[in-house]
Write an enzyme that holds these catalytic residues in place. Structure first.
Site, PDB file in Angstrom:
ATOM      1  N   GLY A 152       2.294   1.833  10.778  1.00 16.59           N
ATOM      2  CA  GLY A 152       3.224   2.949  10.617  1.00 16.59           C
ATOM      3  C   GLY A 152       3.890   3.371  11.921  1.00 16.59           C
ATOM      4  O   GLY A 152       4.508   4.429  11.992  1.00 16.59           O
TER       5      GLY A 152
ATOM      6  N   SER B  11       3.417  -2.615  10.328  1.00 18.64           N
ATOM      7  CA  SER B  11       4.870  -2.597  10.510  1.00 18.64           C
ATOM      8  C   SER B  11       5.548  -3.927  10.175  1.00 18.64           C
ATOM      9  O   SER B  11       6.486  -4.346  10.852  1.00 18.64           O
ATOM     10  CB  SER B  11       5.230  -2.158  11.938  1.00 18.64           C
ATOM     11  OG  SER B  11       4.740  -0.842  12.176  1.00 18.64           O
TER      12      SER B  11
ATOM     13  N   GLU C 272      -5.533  -5.373  10.494  1.00 17.81           N
ATOM     14  CA  GLU C 272      -4.504  -4.363  10.717  1.00 17.81           C
ATOM     15  C   GLU C 272      -4.777  -3.643  12.036  1.00 17.81           C
ATOM     16  O   GLU C 272      -5.547  -2.667  12.062  1.00 17.81           O
ATOM     17  CB  GLU C 272      -4.523  -3.343   9.587  1.00 17.81           C
ATOM     18  CG  GLU C 272      -4.246  -3.935   8.229  1.00 17.81           C
ATOM     19  CD  GLU C 272      -3.644  -2.903   7.291  1.00 17.81           C
ATOM     20  OE1 GLU C 272      -2.493  -3.061   6.924  1.00 17.81           O
ATOM     21  OE2 GLU C 272      -4.334  -1.915   6.982  1.00 17.81           O
TER      22      GLU C 272
ATOM     23  N   HIS D  49      -9.377   0.823   4.916  1.00 16.24           N
ATOM     24  CA  HIS D  49      -8.098   1.061   5.599  1.00 16.24           C
ATOM     25  C   HIS D  49      -8.329   1.982   6.792  1.00 16.24           C
ATOM     26  O   HIS D  49      -9.150   2.906   6.723  1.00 16.24           O
ATOM     27  CB  HIS D  49      -7.086   1.673   4.621  1.00 16.24           C
ATOM     28  CG  HIS D  49      -5.699   1.659   5.174  1.00 16.24           C
ATOM     29  ND1 HIS D  49      -5.268   2.603   6.079  1.00 16.24           N
ATOM     30  CD2 HIS D  49      -4.671   0.806   4.991  1.00 16.24           C
ATOM     31  CE1 HIS D  49      -4.011   2.326   6.417  1.00 16.24           C
ATOM     32  NE2 HIS D  49      -3.629   1.242   5.770  1.00 16.24           N
TER      33      HIS D  49
ATOM     34  N   ASN E  30       0.860  -1.188   0.000  1.00 13.45           N
ATOM     35  CA  ASN E  30       0.000   0.000   0.000  1.00 13.45           C
ATOM     36  C   ASN E  30       0.895   1.236   0.000  1.00 13.45           C
ATOM     37  O   ASN E  30       1.489   1.568   1.025  1.00 13.45           O
ATOM     38  CB  ASN E  30      -0.894  -0.037   1.249  1.00 13.45           C
ATOM     39  CG  ASN E  30      -1.723   1.224   1.407  1.00 13.45           C
ATOM     40  OD1 ASN E  30      -1.846   2.018   0.471  1.00 13.45           O
ATOM     41  ND2 ASN E  30      -2.294   1.409   2.577  1.00 13.45           N
TER      42      ASN E  30
ATOM     43  N   LYS F  38       0.064   4.267  -0.258  1.00 16.20           N
ATOM     44  CA  LYS F  38      -0.600   5.440   0.353  1.00 16.20           C
ATOM     45  C   LYS F  38      -0.388   6.675  -0.543  1.00 16.20           C
ATOM     46  O   LYS F  38      -0.307   6.533  -1.756  1.00 16.20           O
ATOM     47  CB  LYS F  38      -0.090   5.659   1.768  1.00 16.20           C
ATOM     48  CG  LYS F  38      -0.114   4.381   2.605  1.00 16.20           C
ATOM     49  CD  LYS F  38       0.104   4.633   4.062  1.00 16.20           C
ATOM     50  CE  LYS F  38       0.151   3.305   4.795  1.00 16.20           C
ATOM     51  NZ  LYS F  38       0.156   3.425   6.230  1.00 16.20           N
TER      52      LYS F  38
ATOM     53  N   GLU G 146      -6.758   4.416   7.876  1.00 18.30           N
ATOM     54  CA  GLU G 146      -6.591   5.857   7.590  1.00 18.30           C
ATOM     55  C   GLU G 146      -7.846   6.421   6.922  1.00 18.30           C
ATOM     56  O   GLU G 146      -8.212   7.574   7.152  1.00 18.30           O
ATOM     57  CB  GLU G 146      -5.330   6.068   6.724  1.00 18.30           C
ATOM     58  CG  GLU G 146      -4.074   5.850   7.553  1.00 18.30           C
ATOM     59  CD  GLU G 146      -2.877   5.325   6.778  1.00 18.30           C
ATOM     60  OE1 GLU G 146      -2.863   5.425   5.533  1.00 18.30           O
ATOM     61  OE2 GLU G 146      -1.948   4.810   7.437  1.00 18.30           O
TER      62      GLU G 146
HETATM   63  C1  PEP Z   1      -0.735  -0.126   6.082  1.00 16.19           C
HETATM   64  O1  PEP Z   1      -0.802   1.057   5.800  1.00 16.19           O
HETATM   65  O2  PEP Z   1      -1.650  -0.880   5.712  1.00 16.19           O
HETATM   66  C2  PEP Z   1       0.405  -0.604   6.860  1.00 16.19           C
HETATM   67  C3  PEP Z   1       0.351  -1.831   7.319  1.00 16.19           C
HETATM   68  O3  PEP Z   1       1.437   0.264   7.047  1.00 16.19           O
HETATM   69  P1  PEP Z   1       2.877  -0.080   7.704  1.00 16.19           P
HETATM   70  O4  PEP Z   1       3.355  -1.358   7.094  1.00 16.19           O
HETATM   71  O5  PEP Z   1       3.738   1.082   7.376  1.00 16.19           O
HETATM   72  O6  PEP Z   1       2.636  -0.232   9.181  1.00 16.19           O
END
Ligand code: PEP
Length: 249
Positions: A172, A212, A166, A94, A9, A11, A96
């Site tokens: 992040g 992460s 998630e 997601h 992703n 973003k 966000e």
């Molecule tokens: C994400 O945005 O779906 C995500 C898992 O980000 P990150 O791997 O940076 O934690």
């Protein structure tokens, strides 16, 4: 048999020139696993990415879409528009989008329906916040997110869903759920699916972990029996790191 998937992703990162560079770096990586690989660039780069990766084993997917087919929704993009440029999969829900754009389970149910009506596959994201986990409510939160947005679907429609657990506190932040925490939640999700849709659907469902994931921890997380891959944010922006994660299977 369910599939393993690793999806990047991007973003709101990478302009056109940066997209070209990252795609050519991705093309030069060797894939040694059988995981399906996807990348999700911004809307402005989808067409370019799709064209550039036509001959490759990397699917280009969208990060979001609107539920309507067309009309007075300034700034939005519909499922049929995505489909018209070759995009067959969309990420929905997601954290966000939920946090910054007020996307609710009810809205997401409409988006899911619109994607499926256009024969698209959906990577549906959900996960608890830190306060939920601290209060011991993580399973209840996850169960209600899945039920509210997806459980109106019939068995056949449900087969076009990929789930992405998630935990918001791990996205992040550099903080990852432990492989055991991920496994426990994925097993709970599979049990929830089993209760609603039966063995076949729950066994075949690909459930991704996101939060992460990095080259250093991917192998251990993907080694858990109910973790079928990852949704990768930060680490998907470096071709070498992303493919180290893909090849962790
Ligand atoms: C994400 O945005 O779906 C995500 C898992 O980000 P990150 O791997 O940076 O934690």
């Amino acid at each position: 048999m369910r599939k393993n998937i690793v999806a990047g992703n991007w973003k709101m990162n990478n302009d056109l020139a940066q997209t070209e560079t990252l795609i050519s770096e991705l093309k030069s990586q060797a894939k040694t696993s059988d995981a399906e690989v996807m990348i999700a660039p911004t809307f402005t780069n989808l067409w370019h990415a799709f064209q550039s990766l036509r001959q490759e084993d990397i699917e280009v997917v969208a990060q979001n879409m609107h539920f309507a087919e067309n009309g007075a929704y300034t700034g939005e993009v519909s499922a049929s528009m995505l489909k018209s440029i070759g995009i067959k999969t969309v990420i929905l829900g997601h954290s966000e989008r939920r946090a910054y754009f007020n996307e609710t389970d009810e809205l997401l149910a409409k988006k899911v329906d619109a994607a499926l009506a256009n024969d698209m596959r959906v990577i549906f994201c959900f996960g608890e916040e830190l306060a939920d986990r601290k209060a011991g409510n993580e399973e209840a939160v996850v169960e209600s997110q899945i039920k509210n947005a997806l459980f109106h679907l019939g068995v056949d429609a449900f087969k076009n869903i990929v789930l992405a657990y998630e935990p918001v506190w791990a996205i992040g932040t550099g903080e990852t759920a432990s492989p055991e925490q991920a496994q426990d939640m994925h097993a709970f999700i599979r049990k929830t699916l089993n209760n609603k849709y039966g063995n076949q659907v729950s066994d075949d469902m690909t459930i991704l972990y996101g939060g992460s994931v990095k080259p250093v921890n991917a192998k251990e997380i993907f080694g858990k029996p109910d973790v079928d891959g990852g949704l990768i944010g930060g680490a998907s922006l470096k071709a070498e790191d992303f493919f180290a994660i893909v090849n962790a299977f």
